[in-house]
Design an enzyme around this catalytic site. Sequence first.
Site, mmCIF file in Angstrom:
data_model
loop_
_atom_site.group_PDB
_atom_site.id
_atom_site.type_symbol
_atom_site.label_atom_id
_atom_site.label_comp_id
_atom_site.label_asym_id
_atom_site.label_seq_id
_atom_site.Cartn_x
_atom_site.Cartn_y
_atom_site.Cartn_z
ATOM 1 C CD1 TRP A 19 -1.100 2.409 2.130
ATOM 2 C CD2 TRP A 19 -2.950 1.591 1.201
ATOM 3 N NE1 TRP A 19 -2.046 3.385 2.212
ATOM 4 C CE2 TRP A 19 -3.200 2.909 1.647
ATOM 5 C CE3 TRP A 19 -3.988 0.875 0.586
ATOM 6 C CZ2 TRP A 19 -4.442 3.529 1.497
ATOM 7 C CZ3 TRP A 19 -5.220 1.490 0.444
ATOM 8 C CH2 TRP A 19 -5.435 2.799 0.895
ATOM 9 C CG ASN A 21 -2.051 6.947 2.165
ATOM 10 O OD1 ASN A 21 -1.516 6.001 2.740
ATOM 11 N ND2 ASN A 21 -2.416 8.040 2.811
ATOM 12 C CG ASP A 22 -1.973 11.360 2.041
ATOM 13 O OD1 ASP A 22 -2.821 10.724 1.391
ATOM 14 O OD2 ASP A 22 -2.228 11.950 3.104
ATOM 15 C CD GLN A 38 1.387 8.730 5.490
ATOM 16 O OE1 GLN A 38 0.607 8.349 6.343
ATOM 17 N NE2 GLN A 38 2.633 9.071 5.794
ATOM 18 C CG PHE A 78 -0.600 9.803 10.081
ATOM 19 C CD1 PHE A 78 -0.333 8.453 10.218
ATOM 20 C CD2 PHE A 78 -1.922 10.216 10.190
ATOM 21 C CE1 PHE A 78 -1.346 7.522 10.454
ATOM 22 C CE2 PHE A 78 -2.943 9.300 10.425
ATOM 23 C CZ PHE A 78 -2.666 7.963 10.546
ATOM 24 C CB SER A 79 0.790 13.258 5.403
ATOM 25 O OG SER A 79 0.285 12.174 4.679
ATOM 26 N NE ARG A 143 -5.337 13.669 9.080
ATOM 27 C CZ ARG A 143 -6.489 13.468 9.696
ATOM 28 N NH1 ARG A 143 -6.536 13.438 11.009
ATOM 29 N NH2 ARG A 143 -7.614 13.317 9.002
ATOM 30 C CG ASP A 144 -2.033 15.680 6.798
ATOM 31 O OD1 ASP A 144 -1.514 14.670 7.317
ATOM 32 O OD2 ASP A 144 -3.210 15.701 6.387
ATOM 33 C CD GLU A 195 -7.316 13.720 5.396
ATOM 34 O OE1 GLU A 195 -7.146 12.907 6.329
ATOM 35 O OE2 GLU A 195 -7.547 13.370 4.218
ATOM 36 C CD1 TRP A 281 -8.946 9.782 1.581
ATOM 37 C CD2 TRP A 281 -8.552 7.638 2.051
ATOM 38 N NE1 TRP A 281 -7.666 9.686 2.067
ATOM 39 C CE2 TRP A 281 -7.401 8.379 2.367
ATOM 40 C CE3 TRP A 281 -8.539 6.258 2.248
ATOM 41 C CZ2 TRP A 281 -6.242 7.795 2.884
ATOM 42 C CZ3 TRP A 281 -7.387 5.674 2.760
ATOM 43 C CH2 TRP A 281 -6.269 6.436 3.072
#
Length: 474
Positions: A19, A21-22, A38, A78-79, A143-144, A195, A281
């Site tokens: 997997w 993602n971002d 990610q 996380f991001s 976050r991010d 986000e 998502w």
Amino acid sequence: MYYQEPHRPQIHFTPKENWINDPNGLVYFEGEYHLFYQRNPYGNDHDHMHWGHAVSSDLFHWEELDIALAPDELGTIFSGSAVVDKDNTSGLFEEGSGGLVAIFTHDGQSQQQSIAYSSDKGRTWKKYIGNPVIENTTIKDFRDPKVFWHKETEKWMMVLACGDHIQIYGSPNLIDWEYLSSFGKEYPSHEGVWECPDLVCLPIEGTDDSIWVLIVSMNEGGPNGGSAVQYFTGSFDGIFFRPNEQAEDPVKWADEGKDFYAAITWDNTAKTYWIGWMNNWEYAGEVPVSPWRSSMSLVRTLTVQQVKGDYLLKQTPVIPENQQKQLQEEPFTVQPSAYLEYEIKLPVTINVETKEIPNSGQWGFRLISDQEEIFTFHFDQEKDVYFFSRTAGILDFSKDFSKEITGSLKGQKVKNIFSILDQSSVEIFVNDGLSVSTNLFYPRGSIEKMQLYTEKEEVPFNGLSLEEYQSIWK
């Protein structure tokens, strides 16, 4: 064999397996463009978040490297973003030198911001002993962090996603952060959590001016459902972002397709480049691919164009000069109900220059597989819209895999259409990238034909070009 599986993108970045993602930590340093992202190195679902890592010399061909950041006692990774601390403002490097600093969210009992640093071009990282650098015990979604150097105030700036708004922080050294301001609670849309923010100053084409653009991803409520990227244009003085838009104005979407999310920009580049996660998502964990899951969009150059008093994001895909098969056709006309057909082999780009577009009726192009599956892009100038129909292929993996996706022409006559087709995706750029739509599709067969068509009125074209591309994995 890796990279030869069904639906495996051939000119878009994917990991060998598992997997992603971002996109995270986008930075250019000493001849390399870094793409962190990610990553779950253990499976095909969103879990055990690490930072994966790839590098490129041209933003098109990528080399996957080892995991950059792994979970620890403060939580999973996380991001976030990365910057070049060339003047060693952080004091984390040897005297007289600098290096890369990553700023990311630790996701543990709460979400907090931490940093790590690298002195060897991003190959190995040390986490700062004083993490987290921004603590949090009260906000659920916190976050991010996206960080950049603001030369007017000689400070590092951070934009941070906080559920229904963006917070802005400043720091002299990437370690000690001061809250400056907030933006967004009064602005649409809040159907989903905000986000992956970004704040960037972009040139306005045709002028000597520039404008600040605040980019915000939203995990629900996109123009075609699910996740999408919105943006605001305005000014930034080192403390406050002030938008041109009024709170009641419609949302501006960076990409009106179904599958472009969490896009952020590179640090330390002359032009502004960004990349997005090519998924949604609503069905990200269910897309019918293996042994990897998810891919990135192609890299795009960002500018702003003023259109009828508004400021619109303009995106230009980064595609290297092609040495493969090419077809170019001079001016021609497509007649109603008479398909003009071309043989194609993916990956391929299709560039169409229009001449006089009819005001009524639909026209466009169709992709046809060797199993007679048909995927259609059609335009309706009178209604100021275009559509991508993915009613064929593999559809049963999710009820949310929308079959027809709409986009706005933004009141503009269609002048050109540039499409990038890979094994399971299409990115379409209308009018030099003023309107963009990115979408996944999963044919059971191989796409082998493209047909131009019109329903009511003839459509004259100034020209057409097709260019096939070699796999970046060979």
